[in-house]
Motif scaffolding. Structure first.
Motif, short mmCIF file in Angstrom:
data_model
loop_
_atom_site.label_atom_id
_atom_site.label_comp_id
_atom_site.label_asym_id
_atom_site.label_seq_id
_atom_site.Cartn_x
_atom_site.Cartn_y
_atom_site.Cartn_z
N ILE A 62 168.25 22.21 113.35
CA ILE A 62 167.77 22.61 111.98
C ILE A 62 166.31 22.42 111.85
N LEU B 214 165.08 24.91 114.06
CA LEU B 214 165.01 26.32 113.55
C LEU B 214 163.89 26.50 112.49
N SER B 215 164.11 25.67 111.51
CA SER B 215 162.91 25.59 110.61
C SER B 215 161.24 25.51 111.24
N GLU C 222 160.58 27.19 113.84
CA GLU C 222 160.70 28.64 114.08
C GLU C 222 160.21 29.21 113.04
N VAL D 46 168.43 29.84 105.85
CA VAL D 46 168.13 28.96 107.09
C VAL D 46 168.32 27.47 106.84
N SER E 181 173.16 28.96 109.93
CA SER E 181 171.70 28.66 110.00
C SER E 181 171.10 29.77 111.03
N ALA E 182 171.56 29.62 112.19
CA ALA E 182 170.96 30.44 113.44
C ALA E 182 171.30 31.81 113.20
N LEU F 107 168.65 32.99 110.81
CA LEU F 107 167.18 32.98 111.60
C LEU F 107 167.10 34.35 112.12
N TYR G 14 162.22 36.61 120.54
CA TYR G 14 163.05 35.81 119.63
C TYR G 14 164.41 36.10 119.42
N MET H 31 167.16 33.00 120.55
CA MET H 31 168.34 32.83 119.44
C MET H 31 169.79 32.81 120.33
N PHE I 195 169.67 29.34 121.30
CA PHE I 195 170.07 28.63 120.51
C PHE I 195 171.44 28.55 120.00
#
Lengths: 79, 186
Positions: A9, A12-13, A15, B30, B39-40, B43, B70, B75, B78
């Motif tokens: 996380i 992600l933050s 990003e 997120v 969350s992903a 995003l 991205y 992603m 991710f």
């Protein structure tokens, strides 16, 4: 980014933060009719991609060593 | 003619407001989902709405790069890693607000106020009217010409950064596999 303990996380933050900077760069590039902001945004994108590669590599390496994925408990750098 | 222009303006405003609120909402989502998988996914929505905003700012090439790099590559990686490590759930707001949570929210609010004040003081009303950009602004040809003339050094440094990151990823992956098999690590 400060609130979460999970390194995924946190990435992600990170990003989101980089994307906010990108949006500001592009908005001012459009406002001033100057292409440099777009160039810089593309460079930021490349740096963010490399940072994700290294960060996810670290997370996978930690997971293989059975280290708990918690940034508060990752206080040692010894391999 | 003017009716068409007005309808176009209203459409642009509607798309802009939609994309901006989608961007804000997915950004909040997120950081507040307890499952990293959700969350992903949020995003991805955030990146998509940002690409729409880039298109509205007439930066077509950056919007395309945003979607490809991205939402496409980063992603997917991710999501693969999240599925691979199978992370435990974590409720972000459990146990009441700690001092760290309060500090983070206060710091974010202070930064927001600071940014608004600085922009408001310096812009001095010049934000109301922007330059008219030409039709080639933000096109791949425009970006490519800038990259190969004014910003050649940044272009080359970016390529080196990407190369180093690729090598670092490979080394991080192979290192842990070797130490797992009992061989001495590098």
């Amino acid at each position: 980014m400060l609130l979460r303990r999970n390194p995924l996380i946190v990435l992600l933050s990170l990003e989101i933060m980089l994307n906010g900077a990108n949006l500001a760069l592009i908005a001012f590039a459009r406002h001033l009719d100057n292409g440099d902001g777009q160039i810089f945004a593309l460079a930021v994108m490349a740096v963010a991609a490399s940072e994700v590669v290294v960060g996810l590599g670290l997370i996978v390496a930690l997971n293989r060593k059975r280290v708990p994925l918690d940034v508060d408990r990752l206080s040692s750098l010894r391999g | 003619m003017t009716v068409v222009a007005t309808v176009g303006n209203v459409l642009v405003w509607a798309v802009w407001v939609l994309a901006a609120f989608a961007c804000l909402g997915s950004g909040v989502a997120v950081v507040s989902f307890s499952n990293p998988f959700y969350s992903a996914l949020a995003l991805i929505g955030n990146l998509g709405s940002l690409a729409v905003l880039y298109l509205l700012l007439s930066s077509e090439f950056v919007a395309a790069a945003q979607v490809l790099v991205y939402a496409g590559a980063v992603m997917v990686m991710f999501l693969f890693v999240i599925a691979y490590v199978d992370p435990r759930l974590e409720s972000p707001w459990a146990g009441g607000p700690g001092w760290q949570a309060i500090g983070a929210v206060l710091a974010a609010a202070a930064l927001l106020v600071e940014i608004i004040v600085v922009i408001g003081l310096n812009a001095d009303g010049s934000l109301a009217h922007s330059h008219d950009v030409g039709g080639t602004f933000g096109s791949p040809g425009y970006i490519g010409r800038l990259f190969l003339t004014d910003h050649l050094l940044a272009f080359e440094i970016t390529s080196i950064v990407l190369l180093v990151a690729a090598i670092g990823g490979v080394i991080l992956g192979s290192h842990s596999r070797r130490s797992e098999e009992g061989v001495a690590p590098l």
